[in-house]
Design a protein around this motif. Structure first.
Motif, PDB file in Angstrom:
ATOM      1  N   LYS A 206     -31.155 -13.180   2.687  1.00 27.29           N
ATOM      2  CA  LYS A 206     -31.903 -12.211   3.496  1.00 27.29           C
ATOM      3  C   LYS A 206     -31.682 -10.773   3.047  1.00 27.29           C
ATOM      4  N   HIS A 207     -30.470 -10.473   2.530  1.00 29.02           N
ATOM      5  CA  HIS A 207     -30.098  -9.094   2.233  1.00 29.02           C
ATOM      6  C   HIS A 207     -29.769  -8.942   0.752  1.00 29.02           C
ATOM      7  N   ALA A 208     -30.558  -8.133   0.061  1.00 28.08           N
ATOM      8  CA  ALA A 208     -30.356  -7.937  -1.374  1.00 28.08           C
ATOM      9  C   ALA A 208     -29.048  -7.231  -1.690  1.00 28.08           C
ATOM     10  N   VAL A 209     -28.459  -6.559  -0.697  1.00 25.80           N
ATOM     11  CA  VAL A 209     -27.201  -5.865  -0.920  1.00 25.80           C
ATOM     12  C   VAL A 209     -26.052  -6.836  -1.172  1.00 25.80           C
ATOM     13  N   ILE A 210     -26.201  -8.095  -0.795  1.00 28.38           N
ATOM     14  CA  ILE A 210     -25.172  -9.105  -1.060  1.00 28.38           C
ATOM     15  C   ILE A 210     -25.443  -9.714  -2.427  1.00 28.38           C
ATOM     16  N   GLY A 211     -24.616  -9.337  -3.392  1.00 31.19           N
ATOM     17  CA  GLY A 211     -24.810  -9.850  -4.736  1.00 31.19           C
ATOM     18  C   GLY A 211     -24.321 -11.277  -4.902  1.00 31.19           C
ATOM     19  N   GLU A 212     -23.202 -11.589  -4.245  1.00 35.73           N
ATOM     20  CA  GLU A 212     -22.648 -12.950  -4.354  1.00 35.73           C
ATOM     21  C   GLU A 212     -21.839 -13.270  -3.114  1.00 35.73           C
ATOM     22  N   VAL A 213     -21.884 -14.538  -2.732  1.00 40.29           N
ATOM     23  CA  VAL A 213     -21.007 -15.095  -1.693  1.00 40.29           C
ATOM     24  C   VAL A 213     -20.068 -16.072  -2.381  1.00 40.29           C
ATOM     25  N   ARG A 214     -18.783 -15.975  -2.107  1.00 46.31           N
ATOM     26  CA  ARG A 214     -17.847 -16.926  -2.712  1.00 46.31           C
ATOM     27  C   ARG A 214     -16.673 -17.167  -1.764  1.00 46.31           C
ATOM     28  N   GLY A 215     -16.123 -18.375  -1.837  1.00 49.98           N
ATOM     29  CA  GLY A 215     -14.963 -18.675  -1.026  1.00 49.98           C
ATOM     30  C   GLY A 215     -14.865 -20.130  -0.658  1.00 49.98           C
ATOM     31  N   GLU A 216     -13.931 -20.436   0.219  1.00 50.51           N
ATOM     32  CA  GLU A 216     -13.696 -21.775   0.748  1.00 50.51           C
ATOM     33  C   GLU A 216     -12.829 -21.650   1.990  1.00 50.51           C
ATOM     34  N   GLY A 217     -12.854 -22.662   2.835  1.00 44.85           N
ATOM     35  CA  GLY A 217     -12.076 -22.630   4.061  1.00 44.85           C
ATOM     36  C   GLY A 217     -12.459 -21.434   4.914  1.00 44.85           C
ATOM     37  N   VAL A 218     -11.469 -20.631   5.304  1.00 45.29           N
ATOM     38  CA  VAL A 218     -11.720 -19.385   6.041  1.00 45.29           C
ATOM     39  C   VAL A 218     -11.335 -18.201   5.152  1.00 45.29           C
TER      40      VAL A 218
ATOM     41  N   GLU B 261     -21.054 -17.524  14.289  1.00 45.66           N
ATOM     42  CA  GLU B 261     -22.425 -17.101  14.574  1.00 45.66           C
ATOM     43  C   GLU B 261     -22.456 -15.680  15.129  1.00 45.66           C
ATOM     44  N   GLN B 262     -21.517 -15.360  16.028  1.00 43.50           N
ATOM     45  CA  GLN B 262     -21.437 -14.016  16.604  1.00 43.50           C
ATOM     46  C   GLN B 262     -21.167 -12.977  15.519  1.00 43.50           C
ATOM     47  N   ALA B 263     -20.207 -13.253  14.644  1.00 38.34           N
ATOM     48  CA  ALA B 263     -19.885 -12.318  13.571  1.00 38.34           C
ATOM     49  C   ALA B 263     -21.039 -12.165  12.596  1.00 38.34           C
ATOM     50  N   THR B 264     -21.691 -13.283  12.273  1.00 43.93           N
ATOM     51  CA  THR B 264     -22.812 -13.249  11.330  1.00 43.93           C
ATOM     52  C   THR B 264     -23.939 -12.374  11.855  1.00 43.93           C
ATOM     53  N   ALA B 265     -24.168 -12.422  13.156  1.00 43.89           N
ATOM     54  CA  ALA B 265     -25.225 -11.590  13.751  1.00 43.89           C
ATOM     55  C   ALA B 265     -24.903 -10.106  13.565  1.00 43.89           C
ATOM     56  N   ILE B 266     -23.624  -9.745  13.644  1.00 47.00           N
ATOM     57  CA  ILE B 266     -23.229  -8.348  13.445  1.00 47.00           C
ATOM     58  C   ILE B 266     -23.383  -7.954  11.978  1.00 47.00           C
ATOM     59  N   TYR B 267     -22.900  -8.802  11.060  1.00 50.99           N
ATOM     60  CA  TYR B 267     -23.118  -8.523   9.642  1.00 50.99           C
ATOM     61  C   TYR B 267     -24.608  -8.337   9.356  1.00 50.99           C
ATOM     62  N   ASP B 268     -25.420  -9.213   9.904  1.00 54.04           N
ATOM     63  CA  ASP B 268     -26.858  -9.210   9.676  1.00 54.04           C
ATOM     64  C   ASP B 268     -27.460  -7.883  10.143  1.00 54.04           C
ATOM     65  N   GLU B 269     -27.091  -7.473  11.336  1.00 50.28           N
ATOM     66  CA  GLU B 269     -27.652  -6.241  11.895  1.00 50.28           C
ATOM     67  C   GLU B 269     -27.257  -5.030  11.046  1.00 50.28           C
ATOM     68  N   VAL B 270     -25.995  -4.955  10.670  1.00 43.29           N
ATOM     69  CA  VAL B 270     -25.531  -3.775   9.928  1.00 43.29           C
ATOM     70  C   VAL B 270     -26.070  -3.773   8.494  1.00 43.29           C
ATOM     71  N   LEU B 271     -26.018  -4.915   7.833  1.00 40.34           N
ATOM     72  CA  LEU B 271     -26.513  -4.964   6.459  1.00 40.34           C
ATOM     73  C   LEU B 271     -28.015  -4.723   6.384  1.00 40.34           C
ATOM     74  N   GLY B 272     -28.709  -4.973   7.480  1.00 38.04           N
ATOM     75  CA  GLY B 272     -30.134  -4.697   7.548  1.00 38.04           C
ATOM     76  C   GLY B 272     -30.452  -3.205   7.479  1.00 38.04           C
ATOM     77  N   THR B 273     -29.439  -2.365   7.660  1.00 39.74           N
ATOM     78  CA  THR B 273     -29.649  -0.906   7.585  1.00 39.74           C
ATOM     79  C   THR B 273     -29.420  -0.362   6.184  1.00 39.74           C
TER      80      THR B 273
END
Length: 439
Positions: free
Chosen positions: A356-368, A424-436
């Motif tokens: 959804k957000h072009a500002v995220i170049g890559e997602v990486r990780g495992e577990g938490v 889900e709650q945290a993702t909604a906050i990331y989504d809102e802020v990164l949308g700016t």
């Protein structure tokens, strides 16, 4: 408490902090403003009751969550029995803590040297490696963090090493990181192969007979949650074995549930000679760290004195907190939960954010243990400027979420007990802020 009194307590906390507390890694003229008075599970509060969802786990160490009753109870009971005792004594809590750690370590690693934290764990692992091999040099990667003491900070690869280079015998090399490859690689397999060739050449150029150890974070954390590509750690092990070099795996941040495994290296075909740990072993409730030692290295000191020690090594309150934390993590299935919530909630949520957000170049990780690599340009992968990352961090905190931000990255590192609903709650906050962010 009345609203006025709680507001006064927050103000008093800030006033005392600004007047008297000297903060790490900070310019002291801009003291922090976030007040934390209490916590429970994945949440913390200030004195006035404002709630924050903690997706930093503080410094990626509160794996079991805040104020877990089993850990608090274990500390309380030990304090009532014996609050402190010197390391030359035998103490049951110390033995119980060591047994619980070695029970989860590879076969042939039966001894633990306890320290006060991760930095001095790495310090003593390096000391053991030098004494065992009779060699001096330690090789570590540029993208790494190993602590803020003499040899540990010089082993560190990031900027914090440069004003602290007082220790001897340290050499750095580039580890694998496909998204920002130093090796012009296009696949994980190429990155692994070329990174191993680079390490082989560094070993040859430095002189194998001068090298005591290779020190690696199993999964580099502060550098960006750099999950090693297939075959890399096994290849490092083979290079070490070929030249009589010890392999020290730093599990300070990535150990004890963070990757959804007890030790991060359990997911790779590798066995270290020494393991440094801290943070998640007791979720930081009492300062503690340590080194898990192979039987061969431990035997060196059966008759020879080990020239290292700390007043608080094996402190009984820390030992009790380890026993309480590891027993609770086992009985409550917390490590398995971290693996599941990572695979079933965090991974898909962050992948959807990246789409959804072009500002995220890559997602990486495992577990938490995840990172969002933020870019100013998705094509060139130019990192997002620090000022914009700072604005993003502030906006996230304003919305009641505590992020872990390093350089151009948001590290998504909640406690292992986080729920899918909280993700889900945290993702909604990331989504809102990164949308700016305009990219």
């Amino acid at each position: 408490m009345t609203e006025n009194l709680t507001a006064d307590l927050d103000a008093l906390a800030r006033e005392l902090d600004a007047a008297h507390v000297f903060h790490s890694w900070s310019a002291q003229g801009s003291p922090p403003q976030l007040v934390v008075a209490s916590g429970r599970g994945t949440k913390v509060w200030d004195h006035s009751g404002r709630e924050y969802l903690d997706f930093s786990s503080q410094l990626v160490n509160v794996n079991i969550g805040h104020q877990h009753p089993a850990v608090v109870s274990a500390i309380r009971e030990q304090a009532e029995l014996l609050a402190t005792i010197g390391p030359p004594t035998v103490n049951l809590a110390r033995g119980e803590a060591a047994r619980r750690i070695t029970d989860r370590a590879p076969e042939g690693m039966n001894k633990v040297f306890f320290t006060n934290g991760g930095a001095d764990a790495n310090e003593n692992a390096i000391r053991m490696a030098r004494l065992h091999t009779g060699r001096d040099k330690v090789l570590s990667t540029y993208r790494s963090y190993h602590g803020n003491t003499g040899a540990a900070i010089v082993s560190t690869g990031d900027w914090r090493r440069i004003p602290n280079e007082f220790a001897r015998g340290h050499v750095h090399f580039f580890g694998p990181f496909l998204y920002r490859s130093e090796f012009w690689a296009t696949t994980p397999e190429e990155e692994s192969e070329r990174a191993l060739r680079h390490l082989r050449r560094v070993i040859e150029a430095e002189g194998p007979s001068t090298i005591a150890a290779v020190l690696l974070e199993t999964v580099p954390g502060t550098a960006g949650v750099l999950v090693p590509p297939p075959g890399y750690l096994a290849g490092v092990r083979e290079l070490c074995d070929r030249h009589g070099i010890l392999l020290i795996l730093d599990e300070v941040m990535c150990g004890f549930g963070r990757t959804g495994r007890w030790f991060a290296f359990d997911g790779y075909d590798v066995k270290p000679d020494l393991i440094s740990f801290a943070k998640g072993v007791n979720s930081g409730y009492v300062p503690v760290g340590g080194v898990v030692i192979s039987d061969e290295i431990a035997a060196d000191f059966d008759e020879q004195v080990f020239p290292g020690g700390l007043t608080y090594s094996g402190h009984p309150l820390a030992m009790a907190s380890i026993v309480g934390a590891l027993d609770a993590m086992e009985s409550e299935g917390i490590v398995d939960h971290a693996r599941r919530v990572g695979a079933e909630a965090i991974a898909p949520a962050l992948t959807e954010l990246a789409e959804k957000h072009a500002v995220i170049g890559e997602v990486r990780g495992e577990g938490v243990f995840w990172a969002l690599d933020l870019v100013a340009d998705p094509e060139t992968r130019e990192p997002l400027p620090a000022a914009e990352v700072g604005r993003i961090k502030g906006a996230i905190v304003e919305r009641g979420l505590l992020p872990f931000v390093a350089e151009n990255r948001i590290h998504v590192v909640p406690p292992c007990v986080v729920t899918a609903e909280e993700v889900e709650q945290a993702t909604a906050i990331y989504d809102e802020v990164l949308g700016t962010v305009a990219v």
